[in-house]
Enzyme design. Structure first.
Site, PDB file in Angstrom:
ATOM      1  N   ALA A 104      91.438  89.315  70.604  1.00  0.00           N
ATOM      2  CA  ALA A 104      91.573  89.238  69.031  1.00  0.00           C
ATOM      3  C   ALA A 104      93.002  88.852  68.852  1.00  0.00           C
ATOM      4  CB  ALA A 104      91.456  90.691  68.774  1.00  0.00           C
TER       5      ALA A 104
ATOM      6  N   LEU B 293      93.321  83.827  65.322  1.00  0.00           N
ATOM      7  CA  LEU B 293      93.618  82.765  64.571  1.00  0.00           C
ATOM      8  C   LEU B 293      94.983  82.469  64.243  1.00  0.00           C
ATOM      9  CD1 LEU B 293      90.688  81.742  62.389  1.00  0.00           C
ATOM     10  CD2 LEU B 293      91.138  80.620  64.706  1.00  0.00           C
TER      11      LEU B 293
ATOM     12  N   CYS C 275      84.426  82.475  64.316  1.00  0.00           N
ATOM     13  CA  CYS C 275      85.499  83.438  64.909  1.00  0.00           C
ATOM     14  C   CYS C 275      85.297  84.751  64.523  1.00  0.00           C
ATOM     15  CB  CYS C 275      86.695  82.980  64.462  1.00  0.00           C
ATOM     16  SG  CYS C 275      88.241  83.944  65.141  1.00  0.00           S
TER      17      CYS C 275
ATOM     18  N   THR D 171      82.846  83.301  71.298  1.00  0.00           N
ATOM     19  CA  THR D 171      82.745  84.552  72.053  1.00  0.00           C
ATOM     20  C   THR D 171      81.888  85.565  71.524  1.00  0.00           C
ATOM     21  OG1 THR D 171      84.698  85.225  70.578  1.00  0.00           O
ATOM     22  CG2 THR D 171      85.232  84.221  72.841  1.00  0.00           C
TER      23      THR D 171
ATOM     24  N   THR E  63      88.285  80.365  78.994  1.00  0.00           N
ATOM     25  CA  THR E  63      89.140  81.239  79.666  1.00  0.00           C
ATOM     26  C   THR E  63      89.417  80.981  80.880  1.00  0.00           C
ATOM     27  OG1 THR E  63      87.811  83.071  78.392  1.00  0.00           O
ATOM     28  CG2 THR E  63      88.988  83.679  80.237  1.00  0.00           C
TER      29      THR E  63
END
Lengths: 260, 311
Positions: B75, B78, B135, B198, B271
């Site tokens: 988290a 951004l 997002c 995600t 990732t």
């Protein structure tokens, strides 16, 4: 020594020392890291061959011979470090390093070094460098008990420039490392010393408060959960007066004046 | 000895030619420069930079990360330098690289998406624009747009009107029917879709009975999501005729091949770059090796080659 280069590499383990319950020292043959690392920097180690645990584990550098060997000291705290502890001499560790911004040694001030628990390794490495440069210093190490004495490594803690504290008084002085640090600061002109500290967060916060109140120049090394370790994920940020800063890149060593 | 036929790995996205299908996933590759010590980033087909917003954003309160089995919940919120500073400070370096640059943008309104697109196009700071409509980590952020077909339609159409470069719409997996959302993007002019972002996730500290993350929820990525991402890629590739860019837990060439076979024309390790920063180049080499072993000379022979007929 420089803080600007890094590599992903495989480093064979040349020596393992399990010196207390859950505490390990791994010596690695890692010339690139040994030649480029500075006190306060870390390496990010892949512990599993598979996807679990997925992320690397950041381990601070306890010592470097400047040529080929580095020492890492870690405590088993979870699944990742438990898997790491099963490695044997001869195994290769997949690591990235050296990473992070190191301690900046203030040449014209007496160095007061304070390390707590597994925060001692970077303080140990810094001590070695300060000793090599023959700079005036005093080192304080705090740990749980006498079994953990090897955390202090080469620090000759029974002599006058050193103080060792244990939580249970089984070695050295009983109590926290902050007490001898306060005594040291009481005895000198605040402008003549620089404090370097690494340890659990409550210790860091106490040292930051202490040094900021007294106007003592101070650097602290933080720990934080991180994904990449080299500045890309922005996951390890902590709150500072300058806004969020990445522990892996702007840190792990920060100036105490960056905090309230 | 037989001459080795040359393998053509190039991919066309709305008129922009990528030299190969390996790109990076936005948010996992910083602004590119962070990776130069680990590989030659010019070998990549394209680099998608960290998501940009009109104003700089400080990001979310820590902790921002938690590791889960074969996965990572983040988290970040951004955190980014803002579109103007990106154009001034980051873009000049990226522009001189021999690879395509994908600017990933997030807006809080259709007007913001349009404004950022105009700034990027004026400065010629991107070869492709990826609209992040999904997002999960910002309140009132892209997630509402990414799960609302009407909003997606409006933003896609507006972006296409303003953009001088191809537009990619990044799809959220947090919807009931991702193929339908892909069709909405296509119908409104998107040059490509990328998926998946995600998965909205929650990790709980059971001793404290508190969320682990400062933001409460986060987005799950990593190998844990790969099979779902492959399934979604397959469904979307069947539903649209525009290029599909696949991502979600790609760490190796084998993983990437699943997405290509499912119908993706591009693949993005994400990732994995945090753990193995040279992963994109390893994926590229592995795809080339696979094509050689299977006597393929063009990527088309691989893309969407999944056979589901029973023998």
């Amino acid at each position: 020594m420089s803080g600007s280069v890094k590599q992903q590499l495989f480093a064979p383990i040349v020596e393992i020392d399990r010196f207390a319950d859950g505490l390990y020292r791994f010596a690695l043959n890692a010339p690139f890291v040994a030649q480029h690392c500075a006190p306060g920097q870390f390496v990010n180690v892949k512990v599993a061959h598979e996807n679990y645990p997925l992320l690397r584990r950041p381990l601070s550098i306890h010592d470097s011979d400047g040529i080929r060997r580095i020492d890492l000291v870690f405590r088993v705290v979870g699944e990742g470090t438990a898997i790491l502890a099963e490695r044997r001499v001869g195994d290769e560790l997949d690591l990235i390093g050296p990473l992070g911004s190191p301690f900046r040694i203030i040449k014209d001030k007496r160095a007061l070094l304070a390390g707590g628990g597994v925060g001692i390794p970077p303080i140990h490495f810094l001590f070695r460098e300060i000793q090599r440069r023959e700079l005036p210093h005093f080192v304080i190490c705090g740990m749980r008990n006498k079994d953990e004495a090897a955390l202090a490594g080469a620090i000759p803690y029974e002599t006058e420039h050193y103080e060792l504290c244990t939580d249970d008084g089984s070695l050295g002085r009983k109590g926290l490392a902050i007490d001898p640090l306060i005594e040291q600061l009481n005895a000198v002109d605040p402008a003549s010393v620089a404090v370097y500290c690494c340890g659990p967060e409550p210790m860091l916060r106490a040292v930051i408060r202490l040094c900021n109140e007294r106007g003592v120049e101070c650097q602290v090394s933080f720990e934080q959960q991180m994904a990449c370790g080299f500045g890309a994920c922005i996951g390890c940020s902590i709150e500072t007066k300058k806004g969020y800063q990445r522990v892996c890149t702007e840190g792990p060593v920060f100036s105490a004046s960056d905090f309230e | 000895m037989e001459m080795q036929a040359k393998i053509d790995l190039s991919v066309n996205i709305g008129g922009c030619t990528l030299k190969n299908p390996v790109i990076t996933a936005s948010g996992t590759f910083g602004y590119g420069r962070e990776f130069v010590d680990f590989m030659d980033i010019e070998r990549l087909g394209a680099i998608a930079v960290k998501g940009l917003t009109m104003q700089p954003r400080p990001g979310n309160k820590p902790p921002r990360l938690v590791e889960t089995p074969s996965g990572l919940i983040n988290a970040i919120g951004l955190e980014n330098v803002g579109i103007k500073k990106f154009i001034e400070v980051k873009a000049p370096y990226l522009k001189q690289l021999d690879t395509k640059i994908i600017a990933n943008i997030s807006g809080f309104s259709p007007e913001e998406y349009a404004g950022m697109t105009e700034l990027l196009c004026e400065a010629e700071a991107a070869d492709l624009i990826e609209a992040n409509l999904s997002c999960p980590n910002i309140k009132h952020g892209g997630i509402a747009f990414g799960s609302d077909p009407k909003m997606m339609a409006d933003i896609t159409a507006e972006l296409k009107r303003r953009s001088a470069v191809p537009v990619i719409v990044k799809l959220s997996p947090n919807v009931t029917d991702i193929a339908m959302m892909a069709r909405v993007a296509e119908e409104n002019g998107a040059d490509a879709v990328s998926l998946v972002n995600t998965f909205l996730a929650l990790a709980i500290d059971v001793e404290q009975r508190r969320p682990v993350l400062g933001n409460v929820t986060g987005g799950l990525s990593g190998p844990a999501i790969r099979p779902i991402a492959v399934r979604m890629t397959w469904q979307v590739a069947q539903a649209v005729s525009i290029p599909v860019m696949g991502m979600g837990g790609i760490a190796t060439a084998r993983d990437a091949l699943e997405f290509l076979i499912a119908g993706a024309c591009c693949v993005a390790p994400g990732t994995a770059c945090f753990v193995n920063p040279a992963a994109p180049v390893e994926v590229l080499e592995g795809i080339e090796d696979y094509m050689r072993r299977h006597n393929m000379t063009r990527l088309d022979e691989l893309i969407g080659s999944l056979s589901v007929e029973s023998d």
